[in-house]
Design a protein around this motif. Structure first.
Motif, short mmCIF file in Angstrom:
data_model
loop_
_atom_site.label_atom_id
_atom_site.label_comp_id
_atom_site.label_asym_id
_atom_site.label_seq_id
_atom_site.Cartn_x
_atom_site.Cartn_y
_atom_site.Cartn_z
N LEU A 75 -10.10 -14.27 5.87
CA LEU A 75 -8.90 -14.30 6.70
C LEU A 75 -7.68 -14.71 5.88
O LEU A 75 -6.58 -14.17 6.07
CB LEU A 75 -9.09 -15.26 7.87
N GLN A 76 -7.90 -15.66 4.95
CA GLN A 76 -6.78 -16.03 4.08
C GLN A 76 -6.36 -14.86 3.21
O GLN A 76 -5.16 -14.60 3.03
CB GLN A 76 -7.19 -17.22 3.21
N ASP A 77 -7.36 -14.13 2.67
CA ASP A 77 -7.03 -12.95 1.87
C ASP A 77 -6.34 -11.89 2.71
O ASP A 77 -5.36 -11.27 2.27
CB ASP A 77 -8.31 -12.37 1.24
N LEU A 78 -6.86 -11.69 3.93
CA LEU A 78 -6.22 -10.70 4.82
C LEU A 78 -4.82 -11.15 5.20
O LEU A 78 -3.90 -10.33 5.29
CB LEU A 78 -7.08 -10.51 6.08
N ALA A 79 -4.67 -12.47 5.43
CA ALA A 79 -3.33 -12.97 5.75
C ALA A 79 -2.38 -12.74 4.59
O ALA A 79 -1.22 -12.34 4.78
CB ALA A 79 -3.42 -14.46 6.09
N THR A 80 -2.90 -12.99 3.35
CA THR A 80 -2.06 -12.72 2.17
C THR A 80 -1.70 -11.24 2.08
O THR A 80 -0.55 -10.88 1.81
CB THR A 80 -2.81 -13.16 0.90
N LEU A 81 -2.71 -10.38 2.35
CA LEU A 81 -2.45 -8.94 2.31
C LEU A 81 -1.45 -8.53 3.38
O LEU A 81 -0.52 -7.75 3.12
CB LEU A 81 -3.77 -8.18 2.50
N ILE A 82 -1.64 -9.09 4.58
CA ILE A 82 -0.71 -8.76 5.67
C ILE A 82 0.69 -9.25 5.32
O ILE A 82 1.70 -8.56 5.55
CB ILE A 82 -1.20 -9.39 6.99
N GLN A 83 0.75 -10.48 4.74
CA GLN A 83 2.06 -10.99 4.33
C GLN A 83 2.69 -10.08 3.28
O GLN A 83 3.89 -9.79 3.33
CB GLN A 83 1.92 -12.41 3.78
N LYS A 84 1.86 -9.63 2.33
CA LYS A 84 2.39 -8.76 1.28
C LYS A 84 2.91 -7.46 1.88
O LYS A 84 4.01 -7.00 1.56
CB LYS A 84 1.29 -8.47 0.26
N ILE A 85 2.08 -6.88 2.75
CA ILE A 85 2.50 -5.61 3.37
C ILE A 85 3.74 -5.84 4.22
O ILE A 85 4.67 -5.02 4.23
CB ILE A 85 1.34 -5.04 4.21
N TYR A 86 3.75 -6.97 4.94
CA TYR A 86 4.91 -7.25 5.78
C TYR A 86 6.17 -7.44 4.94
O TYR A 86 7.23 -6.90 5.27
CB TYR A 86 4.65 -8.48 6.63
N ARG A 87 6.02 -8.22 3.86
CA ARG A 87 7.19 -8.42 3.01
C ARG A 87 7.67 -7.10 2.41
O ARG A 87 8.88 -6.84 2.32
CB ARG A 87 6.87 -9.42 1.90
N GLY A 88 6.68 -6.27 1.98
CA GLY A 88 7.06 -4.96 1.46
C GLY A 88 7.77 -4.12 2.50
O GLY A 88 8.79 -3.48 2.23
N TRP A 89 7.18 -4.14 3.72
CA TRP A 89 7.80 -3.38 4.81
C TRP A 89 9.21 -3.91 5.10
O TRP A 89 10.14 -3.13 5.31
CB TRP A 89 6.94 -3.48 6.05
N LYS A 90 9.32 -5.24 5.11
CA LYS A 90 10.62 -5.84 5.41
C LYS A 90 11.64 -5.47 4.34
O LYS A 90 12.78 -5.09 4.65
CB LYS A 90 10.47 -7.35 5.51
N CYS A 91 11.21 -5.55 3.06
CA CYS A 91 12.13 -5.19 1.97
C CYS A 91 12.49 -3.71 2.02
O CYS A 91 13.64 -3.33 1.81
CB CYS A 91 11.50 -5.54 0.62
N ARG A 92 11.45 -2.87 2.28
CA ARG A 92 11.74 -1.43 2.38
C ARG A 92 12.69 -1.15 3.54
O ARG A 92 13.62 -0.33 3.43
CB ARG A 92 10.45 -0.65 2.55
N THR A 93 12.42 -1.82 4.66
CA THR A 93 13.31 -1.62 5.81
C THR A 93 14.73 -2.04 5.48
O THR A 93 15.70 -1.34 5.81
CB THR A 93 12.78 -2.43 7.01
N HIS A 94 14.85 -3.20 4.81
CA HIS A 94 16.18 -3.67 4.41
C HIS A 94 16.82 -2.68 3.43
O HIS A 94 18.02 -2.36 3.55
CB HIS A 94 16.07 -5.05 3.77
#
Length: 1001
Positions: A623-642
């Motif tokens: 779950l920690q790894d998945l949370a890190t992955l989700i955070q990474k994807i989210y940050r990427g998505w957020k940066c791409r969106t920005h």
């Protein structure tokens, strides 16, 4: 998406004691204390709920909590009494299994509150409706009524249950409670059909036992001690009667005058206890009658048992003995049903297991209830035998018969290891219960077991004015005197316990073990010694060991796979096969030893808690790894969106800036262009002015020259005539007059200004023929110039097209003469005005020079398909006539030549440049009523374009047309008129299309 949690998620301590590692009594208590300190008052032992009394209100019984636990898996959420109630209710409703909920524990541990919570939850989740709601109201209101009559303040509890309450709730096939009472206006009692008179009698009866027990004897009032001679105080007894509490005459000598002091005390206490006991029994009967289901169909039953807990006081008498006996029986059935349930689940799931060694308290139950050598049986024998019967003789009998029993101790039997220890007095005996040793004082055992009411007291009560009191003492009826001795209290209690046990054994058990954390009834206080004592006598450690002897943890395959599927790549994120196969793949991938797990039919069984904690640790890390992955994807998505937002903003800003820059540039260019145009127009105007002036001067010069020339000619003719007639002066005058008359006559007979007007006055004199002819030419040229000067630019272009058509088709195409009189309109469809062709007009960027409907000839059958033909300066376009959809757009530079026949037909072939993209599908063979205009415009466009050659026009009755890969000969023949003089085209073979043109009449 619904978010599900588990008792393993974010738990305080361990939510299920089966998973406790390491397992010991100290770790067990430590886990309870840790959870209690964090307001987690519920803990599981498998399917058993341990309930700690918090002695305060907690926000965990709200309607939201009810909905949270409704229809959820037992282990899906954190431990709660609602989870057990929901599991029991759903098993009853869906699986048609009768249920019982056994609530046990020490006095003050919260058993009554637990039963209320269970009933309130069931009432909340079952069906709705007027009748159902009335039944639910009955069930809920039975608690306060029974508590008011059956609970009392004790040294251990302010509201202690002085009775064992077992309630069977009957449900229909839908899971709705059955029954339906009438309603009145008297609060709780009204729910159970009590009328006003009955309520009054009940309240009177409540006061009566208290008043009876408060009566004193005359010896007491005098302060003397006169056994066997004193009488009850008549004033006190009369006071009870005068208050109309019992509405009967207790002062009659028939019983009062014959009672000695110790008999009076006994009679007083027996009457008070009988009044209260019989009233309470009557109340329970009325409640049972009111909530009894009215239908005879089979019902589903849920039993709720709220019974007094195991009691160990400093001074334990007959009451504690029978209470502890009942708890011993409950412990026995708990062990039997727990093991049976465990065994049945293993059998049901097909799991092999070994029998579990456990302490079977049947030996203690047999010590108490054996029909021959049991303590209760011996007590009944002592009460019934003739002669002197005392508590000491009863103890002697126990010492004789139970001397060898390993769970019985007294001062005189051989099991006592402390013969000189005064903690075991002579008038006491000790029993080794499942919950520990309890010392019982035999004083009062015989009297309390007898608990008989004198027959004359029963008769006096039967003669009371109230019908209820008569009903409570039926044996007082003189017509029904029964000389048989009534059963003892112990016998009645043993029979009730037996009935209860048989009832419980027919149902699926659910357990709630209640524990009180301290004796002060205070919140946030956890007394280790007190809780340890309760854990021992409730057998909780033994319960855990029984559960862990087989498999510590079990779970259905679906939730197990859902929880741990992220630990295996083959099962994550979705497993498409059966859940069991997915769990097997998961466990194999995690390399779980085969001896640690077993696969049942619907569940996976895990032997050791360490295996479960290993899975939980792996899941936590995953779950920690998945949370890190989700955070990474989210940050990427957020940066791409920005970034995309910034890019979009930049494009907008750039577009607006380019627009501004282009507008500015356009204004500058426009300003410059306007200035250049103004200078150019000025220059052109001046040039035109010079040309016009020059032209005017030339015209004037021509006129002057012509005048002079004509004058010269006239003079020459005149001189010639004069020389021929020299000397004849008379002729000179005559000739002058003739010439003058000629010109004046010519002036009055001039033809019209039309250039096609061929009229001209006849020559009056032969000698003027030459002059006359020249004058006619000069007039015609002047008239044509005047006519041309009237033309506009558009009209000039039309006539120029007509002139060019004449050059192309005159004397070459039979159709040409009929086209001379027809003006060239160009836009025959009014494409710019007709809304039908708005889409087509917008698809063409340039100005449309010609718009007409043509027929596109099909090679296969010679038939024509209507198409819209558009001609611009750069392209010609063919479009669908109905939809306006563009079918072909051909650049004019790709058109090399056009072929037509010499006949009166409208067929023409547009031949395309070989190798061009437009020539992929071949040439176009078309037919139009405006052939002359179409080809003339095509020819003029090619003639005026500097970047391409002049269009070649071939006029022949036989020419070749390229259709895709094949060339087809189009041959024109004349035929007799048929079908209204129409031109027809027929396919003769793959290489010939024959066009029949009717012969002109």
């Amino acid at each position: 998406m619904e978010v599900k949690t588990s008792l393993l998620d974010n738990m305080i301590g361990v939510g299920d004691m089966v998973l406790l590692e390491p397992l010991s009594e100290d770790s067990f208590l430590g886990n309870l204390k840790k959870r209690f300190d964090h307001s987690e008052i519920y803990t599981y032992i498998g399917s058993v709920v341990i309930s700690m009394n918090p002695y305060r209100s907690l926000p965990i019984y709200t309607p939201e909590k009810v909905e949270e636990y409704r229809n959820r898996n037992f282990y899906e959420l954190s431990p709660h009494i609602y989870a057990l109630a929901d599991e029991a209710y759903r098993s009853l409703r869906d699986q048609d299994k009768d249920q019982c909920i056994l609530i046990t524990g020490e006095s003050g541990a919260g058993k009554t509150e637990a039963s209320k919570l269970v009933m309130s939850y069931v009432a909340a989740v079952c069906g709705k409706g007027h009748e159902v709601n009335k039944v639910k109201e009955q069930l809920l209101q039975s608690n306060p009524v029974l508590e008011a009559f059956g609970n009392a303040k004790t040294v251990r509890n302010d509201n202690s249950s002085r009775f064992g309450k077992y309630m069977d709730i009957e449900f229909d096939f839908k899971g709705d409670p059955l029954g339906g009472p009438r309603l009145s206006l008297l609060g709780s009692l009204a729910v159970f059909w009590f009328d006003l008179a009955s309520v009054h009698i009940v309240l009177s009866e409540l006061v009566s036992p208290a008043e009876v027990t408060e009566t004193k004897t005359e010896a007491d009032s005098r302060g003397t001690n006169e056994p066997l001679s004193a009488r009850l105080s008549q004033s006190d007894t009369k006071m009870v009667c005068e208050k109309q509490l019992l509405t009967c005459d207790l002062v009659r000598p028939s019983w009062l005058a014959t009672r000695l002091l110790f008999q009076a005390y006994y009679a007083r206490d027996a009457l008070a206890k009988n009044l209260y006991s019989r009233l309470f029994s009557w109340l329970v009967t009325r409640i049972n009658e009111s909530i009894q289901a009215q239908t005879k169909a089979r019902h589903k039953v849920m039993g709720v048992l709220d019974i007094y807990g195991f009691e160990i006081f400093e001074d334990n008498s007959f009451e504690q003995f029978i209470i502890n006996y009942c708890n011993e029986k409950l412990q026995q059935i708990f062990i039997e049903l727990t093991l049976r349930e465990e065994q049945e689940e293993y059998v049901r799931e097909g799991i092999e297991w070994t029998n579990i060694e456990y302490f079977n308290n049947a030996i203690i139950c047999d010590l108490i209830e054996n029909n021959q050598n049991g303590i209760l049986a011996m007590l009944d024998e002592e009460c019934l035998r003739p002669g002197t019967v005392t508590d000491e003789t009863f103890l002697d009998k126990l010492n004789t018969i139970c001397a060898d029993h390993q769970h019985f101790e007294s001062r005189l039997n051989k099991n006592s290891k402390f013969l000189n220890d005064h903690s075991l007095p002579h008038n006491c005996f000790r029993i080794q219960h499942y919950a520990g040793k309890v010392l019982y004082r035999v004083e009062g055992f015989v009297d309390k077991n007898n608990d008989l009411l004198y027959r004359d007291l029963s008769q006096a009560m039967y003669k009371a004015n109230h019908s209820l009191i008569k009903q409570l003492f039926p044996e007082g009826n003189p017509a029904k005197v029964n000389l048989k001795r009534p059963p003892t209290a112990g016998f009645q209690f043993r029979a009730s316990v037996g009935t209860l046990m048989r009832n419980l054994q027919t149902k699926n058990p659910n357990y709630i073990r209640c524990i009180k954390p301290n004796d002060k009834k205070a919140s946030h206080i956890f007394t280790d010694s007190l809780v340890r004592h309760q854990v021992r006598y409730l057998g909780l450690m033994e319960n855990v060991r029984v559960r862990r002897a087989g498999y510590a943890f079990r779970q259905p395959y679906e939730p197990c796979l859902e929880r741990y599927k992220m630990l295996c790549k083959r099962t994550w994120p979705h497993w498409k096969g059966p859940a069991r196969e997915g769990v097997e793949v998961l466990m194999a991938d995690l390399q779980i030893p085969t001896e640690e797990i077993s696969y049942g039919r619907s569940k996976i069984f895990i032997r050791n808690p360490r295996t479960l904690f290993f899975l939980e640790e792996k899941r936590k890390q995953c779950l920690q790894d998945l949370a890190t992955l989700i955070q990474k994807i989210y940050r990427g998505w957020k940066c791409r969106t920005h970034f995309l937002l910034m890019k979009k903003s930049q494009i907008v800003v750039a577009a607006w800036y380019r627009r501004y820059a282009q507008q500015k540039k356009y204004r500058n260019i426009k300003s410059a262009t306007t200035m250049v145009q103004s200078y150019t127009r000025g220059w052109q105007a001046r040039k035109l002015l010079r040309e016009l002036k020059h032209q005017k001067r030339c015209e004037e010069a021509v006129t002057t020259i012509a005048a002079f020339w004509h004058g010269t000619q006239v003079r020459r003719e005149y001189r010639k005539f004069f020389r021929a007639n020299a000397g004849k002066k008379i002729y000179d005058f005559t000739i002058q007059r003739i010439i003058q008359k000629y010109f004046l006559g010519l002036k009055s007979s001039m033809p019209s200004m039309s250039p096609i007007d061929r009229k001209w006055p006849a020559t009056p004199y032969g000698f003027l023929d030459g002059v006359h002819t020249e004058l006619r030419k000069i007039f015609h040229h002047w008239r044509c110039k005047k006519y041309r000067d009237q033309f506009t630019e558009e009209k000039k272009a039309v006539y120029e097209e007509k002139l060019e058509a004449s050059e192309i088709f005159k004397d070459k195409k039979a159709l040409y003469p009929s086209s001379v009189s027809q003006p060239f309109k160009g836009d025959y469809l009014e494409i710019s005005k007709n809304p039908k062709y708005q889409k087509l007009n917008s698809a063409v960027d340039e100005k449309v020079l010609l718009a007409d409907v043509v027929n596109k000839i099909n090679r296969a059958n010679g038939k024509g398909t209507p198409r819209i033909f558009l001609l611009t300066k750069k392209n010609f376009v063919l479009a669908d006539q109905k939809t306006g959809q563009v079918k072909a757009s051909i650049p004019l530079p790709d058109v090399t030549s056009v072929s037509v026949s010499t006949q009166k037909d409208g067929f023409f072939a547009l031949k395309l440049k070989e190798g061009s993209a437009s020539a992929v599908k071949g040439d176009f063979l078309l037919s139009s009523e405006h052939l002359i205009e179409i080809i003339t415009k095509l020819h003029r466009i090619g003639a005026t374009a500097a970047d391409r050659e002049k269009l070649k026009v071939d006029i022949s009755d036989e020419f070749l047309v390229q259709f895709k890969q094949d060339k087809v000969c189009v041959k024109f023949i004349q035929s007799s008129p048929k079908n209204g003089n129409s031109v027809s085209c027929k396919r003769k073979n793959n290489r010939l299309l024959e066009v029949s043109v009717p012969t002109s009449p």
